[in-house]
Enzyme design. Structure first.
Site, short mmCIF file in Angstrom:
data_model
loop_
_atom_site.label_atom_id
_atom_site.label_comp_id
_atom_site.label_asym_id
_atom_site.label_seq_id
_atom_site.Cartn_x
_atom_site.Cartn_y
_atom_site.Cartn_z
N LYS A 35 0.90 -1.11 0.01
CA LYS A 35 0.14 -0.01 0.10
C LYS A 35 0.84 1.31 -0.12
O LYS A 35 1.73 1.42 0.85
CB LYS A 35 -1.01 0.16 1.24
N ASP A 60 -3.79 4.31 -2.01
CA ASP A 60 -4.60 4.60 -0.83
C ASP A 60 -4.48 6.29 -0.91
O ASP A 60 -3.88 6.99 0.16
CB ASP A 60 -4.15 4.25 0.46
N LYS A 62 -7.58 8.16 -0.95
CA LYS A 62 -8.83 8.65 -0.39
C LYS A 62 -9.43 9.82 -1.06
O LYS A 62 -9.44 10.94 -0.64
CB LYS A 62 -8.45 9.03 1.08
N ASP A 65 -13.90 14.47 -4.31
CA ASP A 65 -14.05 15.98 -4.81
C ASP A 65 -15.35 15.63 -5.81
O ASP A 65 -16.01 14.70 -5.60
CB ASP A 65 -12.78 16.12 -6.01
N THR A 120 -11.12 6.64 11.27
CA THR A 120 -11.25 6.42 12.79
C THR A 120 -10.47 7.30 13.63
O THR A 120 -10.67 7.11 14.88
CB THR A 120 -10.41 5.04 12.78
N ARG A 211 3.47 -0.46 10.73
CA ARG A 211 4.74 -0.17 11.70
C ARG A 211 5.11 -1.65 12.28
O ARG A 211 6.50 -1.75 12.43
CB ARG A 211 4.40 0.94 12.64
O1 C5P Z 1 1.75 1.49 10.99
P1 C5P Z 1 0.03 1.04 10.95
O2 C5P Z 1 -0.05 -0.36 10.96
O3 C5P Z 1 -0.48 1.84 12.08
O4 C5P Z 1 -0.53 1.54 9.51
C1 C5P Z 1 -1.58 1.24 9.43
C2 C5P Z 1 -1.92 1.94 7.67
O5 C5P Z 1 -3.21 1.96 7.65
C3 C5P Z 1 -1.29 3.22 7.64
O6 C5P Z 1 -1.14 3.39 6.31
C4 C5P Z 1 -2.48 4.11 7.96
O7 C5P Z 1 -2.44 5.48 7.39
C5 C5P Z 1 -3.54 3.38 7.54
N1 C5P Z 1 -5.04 3.47 8.05
C6 C5P Z 1 -5.18 3.30 9.44
N2 C5P Z 1 -6.27 3.36 10.06
C7 C5P Z 1 -7.38 3.72 9.43
C8 C5P Z 1 -7.22 3.94 7.97
C9 C5P Z 1 -5.91 3.73 7.35
O8 C5P Z 1 -4.24 3.03 10.40
N3 C5P Z 1 -8.48 3.66 9.98
#
Ligand code: C5P
Length: 231
Positions: A35, A60, A62, A65, A120, A211
């Site tokens: 992603k 991604d 998002k 518009d 979220t 992460r």
């Molecule tokens: O590092 P982590 O596992 O938290 O990353 C999750 C990925 O999913 C990131 O790219 C974050 O922007 C995305 N994301 C999220 N929660 C959401 C929507 C997208 O963590 N509700």
């Protein structure tokens, strides 16, 4: 839900293409997709997607518009052959439908359109400030229905919404779930998390992990361990 050993999507949240390449090399054997989000795409543009080295891409961005502009953006993305892209359901039914229609013009396999319902990061109070009363939970269902009726192929959702979304909309929609943490992992800024195996059991088609993989001492091993528990 079909058996798919590659339900894992690694979030490549960096602006640096060399770092992206290293990560993708490491996780490629365990991932169905990578992603890229706004951070990477704003820095590296379409050419930066070459870092995926043949892995399927979830872009991604998002999009949100007027329908004509979103349709144009989707058409501009078609040559990049991304497998999935995101739009905000709150852009309205006509906007989601315009994205789907533009995707249909693809000469290759068309990108799947995934709708984001309620970020979220917004709790009920923050949502009320935007004029949406009644809470996030009701708004997620309302926007999910709007997006799926308008032609979205699936939804980005929190693991805690999975069960209700599957009950309401059945097996059809693709459900893609971030906020996943392997048992024992650091939470970072994700407050409501779920393990990979739990999310898949509750109906996730794909889980998005950032992460816990990208900041691991050995990202390849971290990805392989997650892939192993959702097989
Ligand atoms: O590092 P982590 O596992 O938290 O990353 C999750 C990925 O999913 C990131 O790219 C974050 O922007 C995305 N994301 C999220 N929660 C959401 C929507 C997208 O963590 N509700």
């Amino acid at each position: 839900m079909s058996e798919n050993p590659k339900r894992l999507i690694t979030a490549i949240d960096t602006a640096d293409p060399a770092q992206a390449r290293r990560l993708i090399d490491a996780v490629a054997p365990s991932c169905g997709m990578v992603k890229f989000g706004l951070e990477y795409f704003m820095a590296q543009g379409p050419a930066g997607l070459r870092a995926a080295q043949g892995l399927e891409i979830f872009l991604d961005l998002k999009l949100h518009d007027i329908p004509n502009t979103v349709a144009g953006a989707v058409r501009s993305l078609l040559p990049l052959n991304v497998a999935m892209l995101t739009v905000h359901a709150s852009g309205g039914a006509a906007m989601v439908a315009a994205a789907r229609e533009a995707a249909e013009a693809s000469s290759a396999t068309r990108p799947r359109i995934l709708a984001v319902t309620v970020l979220t990061s917004l709790d009920d109070a923050a949502l009320a400030q935007t004029g949406v009363a009644g809470g996030a939970s009701a708004q997620v269902l309302r926007l999910a229905k709007l997006a799926l009726d308008a032609g979205a192929d699936g939804l980005i959702c929190s693991a805690h919404e999975l069960q209700r979304l599957r009950e309401t909309f059945g097996a059809g929609p693709l459900l893609v779930v971030p906020g996943i943490r392997p048992a024992g992992a650091a939470l970072a800024d994700q407050a409501r998390v779920m393990t990979p195996q739990e999310a898949v059991r509750l109906g996730a088609d794909y889980i998005v992990v950032g992460r816990p993989i990208t900041e691991a001492a050995n990202p390849g091993l971290a990805a392989a361990e997650i892939a192993a528990v959702i097989r």
